[in-house]
Design a protein around this motif. Structure first.
Motif, PDB file in Angstrom:
ATOM      1  N   ARG A   1       0.953  -1.335  -0.145  1.00  0.00           N
ATOM      2  CA  ARG A   1       0.061   0.050  -0.077  1.00  0.00           C
ATOM      3  C   ARG A   1       1.048   1.173  -0.168  1.00  0.00           C
TER       4      ARG A   1
ATOM      5  N   ARG B   1      -1.233  15.061  -2.341  1.00  0.00           N
ATOM      6  CA  ARG B   1      -0.661  14.457  -3.538  1.00  0.00           C
ATOM      7  C   ARG B   1      -0.258  15.290  -4.528  1.00  0.00           C
TER       8      ARG B   1
ATOM      9  N   ALA C   1       4.849  10.356  -2.625  1.00  0.00           N
ATOM     10  CA  ALA C   1       4.780   9.091  -2.918  1.00  0.00           C
ATOM     11  C   ALA C   1       5.973   8.686  -3.595  1.00  0.00           C
ATOM     12  N   LYS C   2       6.767   9.476  -4.339  1.00  0.00           N
ATOM     13  CA  LYS C   2       7.823   9.412  -5.049  1.00  0.00           C
ATOM     14  C   LYS C   2       9.024   9.236  -4.079  1.00  0.00           C
TER      15      LYS C   2
ATOM     16  N   VAL D   1      -0.472  -3.546  -9.500  1.00  0.00           N
ATOM     17  CA  VAL D   1      -1.421  -2.408  -9.805  1.00  0.00           C
ATOM     18  C   VAL D   1      -2.432  -2.592 -10.748  1.00  0.00           C
TER      19      VAL D   1
ATOM     20  N   ASN E   1      -4.965   1.962 -13.349  1.00  0.00           N
ATOM     21  CA  ASN E   1      -4.534   2.980 -12.549  1.00  0.00           C
ATOM     22  C   ASN E   1      -3.373   3.675 -13.242  1.00  0.00           C
TER      23      ASN E   1
ATOM     24  N   ALA F   1      -0.621   5.893 -10.818  1.00  0.00           N
ATOM     25  CA  ALA F   1       0.131   4.778 -10.178  1.00  0.00           C
ATOM     26  C   ALA F   1       1.206   4.271 -10.914  1.00  0.00           C
ATOM     27  N   LYS F   2       0.821   3.897 -12.071  1.00  0.00           N
ATOM     28  CA  LYS F   2       1.630   3.105 -13.274  1.00  0.00           C
ATOM     29  C   LYS F   2       2.708   4.231 -13.502  1.00  0.00           C
TER      30      LYS F   2
ATOM     31  N   LEU G   1       3.807   6.814 -11.914  1.00  0.00           N
ATOM     32  CA  LEU G   1       4.797   6.930 -10.629  1.00  0.00           C
ATOM     33  C   LEU G   1       5.833   5.755 -10.744  1.00  0.00           C
ATOM     34  N   TYR G   2       5.282   4.681 -10.913  1.00  0.00           N
ATOM     35  CA  TYR G   2       6.237   3.399 -10.892  1.00  0.00           C
ATOM     36  C   TYR G   2       7.396   3.328 -12.061  1.00  0.00           C
TER      37      TYR G   2
END
Length: 125
Positions: A50, A58, A63-64, A81, A85, A88-89, A91-92
């Motif tokens: 999570r 945000r 988060a990063k 994920v 999304n 989120a993808k 960011l990753y």
């Protein structure tokens, strides 16, 4: 922590008991003013479970920063994920995660889960 989870994930929050059990057995990143990150420490690797940042916080890189730190500590970090999304993808991907698999119809909604990993390489994560 339960309130943080409810704020960050209003439609799919963990129960107070689930959070308590996780935190009693596993490390976590918690910032009362920002949010939290829950993961499994698997020795040489970690599984991100999570990452929740309060809606008003945000877009400021929290988060990063948290996930970057996790990736700098573990040689391999993996996660799943939802295919839809995109935030989120993104960011990753910006942190070097790459898709390594897909679980068809994984979520109760019928959505696929994308499996991603980040492997620490010399010079960056």
């Amino acid at each position: 922590m339960s309130e943080s989870e409810r704020i960050c994930f209003p439609d799919s929050f963990w129960t107070p008991m689930g959070i308590s059990e996780h935190i009693s057995l596993h490390p976590a990143w918690i910032r009362e003013e920002t949010g939290h990150l829950l993961f499994l420490d698997l020795g040489e690797e970690a599984e991100l479970l999570r990452i929740g940042i309060f809606p008003k916080k945000r877009g400021f890189g929290e988060a990063k920063r948290a996930l970057s730190y996790l990736c700098s500590v573990y040689p391999r970090v993996f996660l799943e994920v939802g295919a839809s999304n995109l935030v989120a993808k993104g960011l990753y991907a910006s942190l070097g995660f790459r898709e390594i698999g897909r679980r068809k119809d994984y979520y109760s909604s019928g959505e696929d889960a994308i499996l991603m990993e980040n492997r620490l390489t010399e010079g960056h994560s």
